[in-house]
Scaffold this active site. Structure first.
Site, PDB file in Angstrom:
ATOM      1  N   ALA A 197       0.628 -12.365   2.217  1.00 11.55           N
ATOM      2  CA  ALA A 197      -0.702 -12.710   1.733  1.00 11.55           C
ATOM      3  C   ALA A 197      -1.277 -11.479   1.039  1.00 11.55           C
ATOM      4  O   ALA A 197      -0.886 -10.344   1.349  1.00 11.55           O
ATOM      5  CB  ALA A 197      -1.576 -13.106   2.917  1.00 11.55           C
TER       6      ALA A 197
ATOM      7  N   GLU B  51       6.741 -16.385   6.267  1.00 13.55           N
ATOM      8  CA  GLU B  51       6.292 -17.692   6.786  1.00 13.55           C
ATOM      9  C   GLU B  51       6.595 -18.833   5.799  1.00 13.55           C
ATOM     10  O   GLU B  51       6.916 -19.944   6.210  1.00 13.55           O
ATOM     11  CB  GLU B  51       4.794 -17.631   7.107  1.00 13.55           C
ATOM     12  CG  GLU B  51       4.543 -16.741   8.319  1.00 13.55           C
ATOM     13  CD  GLU B  51       3.081 -16.404   8.515  1.00 13.55           C
ATOM     14  OE1 GLU B  51       2.519 -15.669   7.669  1.00 13.55           O
ATOM     15  OE2 GLU B  51       2.491 -16.888   9.489  1.00 13.55           O
TER      16      GLU B  51
HETATM   17  N1  CAA Z   1      -0.935  -7.748  -0.978  1.00 14.06           N
HETATM   18  C1  CAA Z   1      -1.446  -7.204  -2.093  1.00 14.06           C
HETATM   19  N2  CAA Z   1      -0.757  -6.343  -2.858  1.00 14.06           N
HETATM   20  C2  CAA Z   1       0.489  -6.033  -2.488  1.00 14.06           C
HETATM   21  C3  CAA Z   1       1.090  -6.567  -1.337  1.00 14.06           C
HETATM   22  C4  CAA Z   1       0.316  -7.482  -0.563  1.00 14.06           C
HETATM   23  N3  CAA Z   1       0.818  -8.098   0.518  1.00 14.06           N
HETATM   24  N4  CAA Z   1       2.322  -6.065  -1.204  1.00 14.06           N
HETATM   25  C5  CAA Z   1       2.505  -5.243  -2.247  1.00 14.06           C
HETATM   26  N5  CAA Z   1       1.401  -5.206  -3.031  1.00 14.06           N
HETATM   27  C6  CAA Z   1       1.165  -4.436  -4.251  1.00 14.06           C
HETATM   28  C7  CAA Z   1       0.892  -2.966  -3.947  1.00 14.06           C
HETATM   29  O1  CAA Z   1      -0.466  -2.778  -3.594  1.00 14.06           O
HETATM   30  C8  CAA Z   1       1.257  -2.350  -5.281  1.00 14.06           C
HETATM   31  O2  CAA Z   1       0.238  -2.568  -6.220  1.00 14.06           O
HETATM   32  P1  CAA Z   1      -0.660  -1.338  -6.772  1.00 14.06           P
HETATM   33  O3  CAA Z   1       0.326  -0.342  -7.306  1.00 14.06           O
HETATM   34  O4  CAA Z   1      -1.518  -1.971  -7.799  1.00 14.06           O
HETATM   35  O5  CAA Z   1      -1.416  -0.843  -5.584  1.00 14.06           O
HETATM   36  C9  CAA Z   1       2.449  -3.185  -5.746  1.00 14.06           C
HETATM   37  O6  CAA Z   1       2.363  -4.419  -5.009  1.00 14.06           O
HETATM   38  C10 CAA Z   1       3.788  -2.545  -5.419  1.00 14.06           C
HETATM   39  O7  CAA Z   1       3.816  -2.252  -4.030  1.00 14.06           O
HETATM   40  P2  CAA Z   1       4.165  -0.814  -3.428  1.00 14.06           P
HETATM   41  O8  CAA Z   1       3.800   0.258  -4.396  1.00 14.06           O
HETATM   42  O9  CAA Z   1       3.564  -0.749  -2.066  1.00 14.06           O
HETATM   43  O10 CAA Z   1       5.747  -0.939  -3.358  1.00 14.06           O
HETATM   44  P3  CAA Z   1       6.712  -0.185  -2.327  1.00 14.06           P
HETATM   45  O11 CAA Z   1       8.097  -0.430  -2.817  1.00 14.06           O
HETATM   46  O12 CAA Z   1       6.290   1.223  -2.134  1.00 14.06           O
HETATM   47  O13 CAA Z   1       6.503  -0.926  -0.921  1.00 14.06           O
HETATM   48  C11 CAA Z   1       6.286  -2.874   0.498  1.00 14.06           C
HETATM   49  C12 CAA Z   1       6.872  -2.270  -0.801  1.00 14.06           C
HETATM   50  C13 CAA Z   1       6.945  -2.190   1.718  1.00 14.06           C
HETATM   51  C14 CAA Z   1       6.572  -4.351   0.500  1.00 14.06           C
HETATM   52  C15 CAA Z   1       4.758  -2.586   0.533  1.00 14.06           C
HETATM   53  O14 CAA Z   1       4.187  -3.020  -0.702  1.00 14.06           O
HETATM   54  C16 CAA Z   1       4.046  -3.307   1.639  1.00 14.06           C
HETATM   55  O15 CAA Z   1       4.092  -2.893   2.778  1.00 14.06           O
HETATM   56  N6  CAA Z   1       3.340  -4.400   1.294  1.00 14.06           N
HETATM   57  C17 CAA Z   1       2.574  -5.150   2.264  1.00 14.06           C
HETATM   58  C18 CAA Z   1       3.464  -6.061   3.091  1.00 14.06           C
HETATM   59  C19 CAA Z   1       2.670  -6.754   4.163  1.00 14.06           C
HETATM   60  O16 CAA Z   1       2.092  -6.146   5.035  1.00 14.06           O
HETATM   61  N7  CAA Z   1       2.662  -8.083   4.100  1.00 14.06           N
HETATM   62  C20 CAA Z   1       1.962  -8.910   5.079  1.00 14.06           C
HETATM   63  C21 CAA Z   1       0.584  -9.233   4.594  1.00 14.06           C
HETATM   64  S1  CAA Z   1      -0.402  -9.968   5.863  1.00 14.06           S
HETATM   65  C22 CAA Z   1      -0.023 -11.610   5.793  1.00 14.06           C
HETATM   66  O17 CAA Z   1       0.826 -12.043   5.037  1.00 14.06           O
HETATM   67  C23 CAA Z   1      -0.823 -12.485   6.722  1.00 14.06           C
HETATM   68  C24 CAA Z   1      -0.317 -13.834   6.932  1.00 14.06           C
HETATM   69  O18 CAA Z   1       0.327 -14.130   7.899  1.00 14.06           O
HETATM   70  C25 CAA Z   1      -0.648 -14.902   6.014  1.00 14.06           C
END
Ligand code: CAA
Length: 256
Positions: free
Chosen positions: A63, A111
């Site tokens: 999300a 999910e």
């Molecule tokens: N939401 C919004 N933006 C996201 C995102 C997310 N879930 N995941 C990645 N992005 C964005 C980053 O912010 C970044 O954009 P900006 O440069 O504009 O800030 C771009 O995508 C690239 O991401 P990274 O620079 O972070 O890439 P990375 O290779 O260094 O890391 C990653 C990759 C490990 C997937 C990292 O992006 C990350 O941890 N993302 C979040 C994953 C996460 O926690 N997902 C769960 C969300 S909660 C949820 O989903 C609730 C539910 O049950 C419905």
């Protein structure tokens, strides 16, 4: 437009296309995904659906966290309910839905994959329910579907650990059905969808229904439903063709 839809024979490939945010899902993406899946389910020319992500890095990174930062309780409830509407649509689809997981499948992305009937992954795919690291819990079905797929112990470990696992570990715990080289993932998913497509379409959809419904019934009730469904098929054109083809030593043709 955050969804790309491609038709290949009688298959529909639905691609979440928000590569700059690793295909993270906001309400617009969710609405578009819902509409595209729904229209594919209702299209009689489509036999199976494949969901994948754009780019080489992510299936769906969850999300949209930047959006969630601004949500209050009401907004959180609406966002959770919308995600569940999409995952329920996928799980209850009468057409088989395959997740072709081409990279990160985290949080809501995992999910979405869990709601699919089959999960095929590329070697570089990564899985996790990292919500607890954000002070959240999975909200699009993870606490309910993950234990049913990988068992309670593995689900608890993933959900309260919040750590990320690779495709080998996902295969070991039964989170994915198969793992392929990244450049083979889509072709292999299409090949399997074609294998399913050659089977009796009503038998496939009724099998999915019985398996899904098994969560809602006791064993005795579920067995009763199964035998009703089994017997209902006799005399149908599809079942007649399947049984006759075996007796006549030929391949069944369900799409005449
Ligand atoms: N939401 C919004 N933006 C996201 C995102 C997310 N879930 N995941 C990645 N992005 C964005 C980053 O912010 C970044 O954009 P900006 O440069 O504009 O800030 C771009 O995508 C690239 O991401 P990274 O620079 O972070 O890439 P990375 O290779 O260094 O890391 C990653 C990759 C490990 C997937 C990292 O992006 C990350 O941890 N993302 C979040 C994953 C996460 O926690 N997902 C769960 C969300 S909660 C949820 O989903 C609730 C539910 O049950 C419905």
């Amino acid at each position: 437009m955050f969804i790309k839809k491609e038709l290949k024979d009688n298959l529909c490939i639905i691609r979440v296309d928000r590569e700059e945010a690793l295909n993270a899902m906001n309400p617009t993406v969710l609405h578009e995904l819902y509409d595209n899946i729904s229209s594919s389910i209702n299209d009689k020319n489509i036999g199976a659906i494949i969901i994948t992500g754009s780019g080489e890095k992510a299936f769906i990174a969850g999300a949209d966290i930047k959006l969630m930062e601004k949500l209050d309780k009401k907004g959180g409830r609406e966002f959770g309910a919308l995600g569940q509407k999409v995952t329920n649509l996928i799980e209850e689809s009468s057409k088989p839905v395959i997740a072709a997981i081409n990279g990160f499948a985290l949080g809501g992305g995992c999910e979405i994959a869990l709601a699919c009937h089959l999960r095929f992954a590329s070697k570089n795919a990564k899985f996790g329910q990292p919500e607890v690291k954000l002070g959240l819990i999975p909200g699009w079905g993870g606490t309910q579907r993950l234990p049913k797929i990988v068992g309670k112990g593995n689900a608890i470990e993933l959900i309260i650990g919040g750590h990320i696992i690779d495709s080998n570990e996902a295969l070991r715990i039964g989170l994915v059905n198969k793992v392929f080289e990244q450049d083979k993932l889509l072709d292999e998913s299409i090949s399997f969808a074609k294998i399913i497509g050659a089977n009796g379409p009503f038998a496939v959809s009724q099998s999915l229904k019985c398996i899904n419904d098994s969560s809602n019934y006791s064993l005795i009730e579920g067995l009763k439903k199964e035998v009703e469904q089994f017997s209902d098929l006799f005399g149908s054109q599809e079942t007649n063709e399947g049984l006759k083809a075996f007796v006549e030593k030929r391949k069944a043709n369900f799409r005449q």
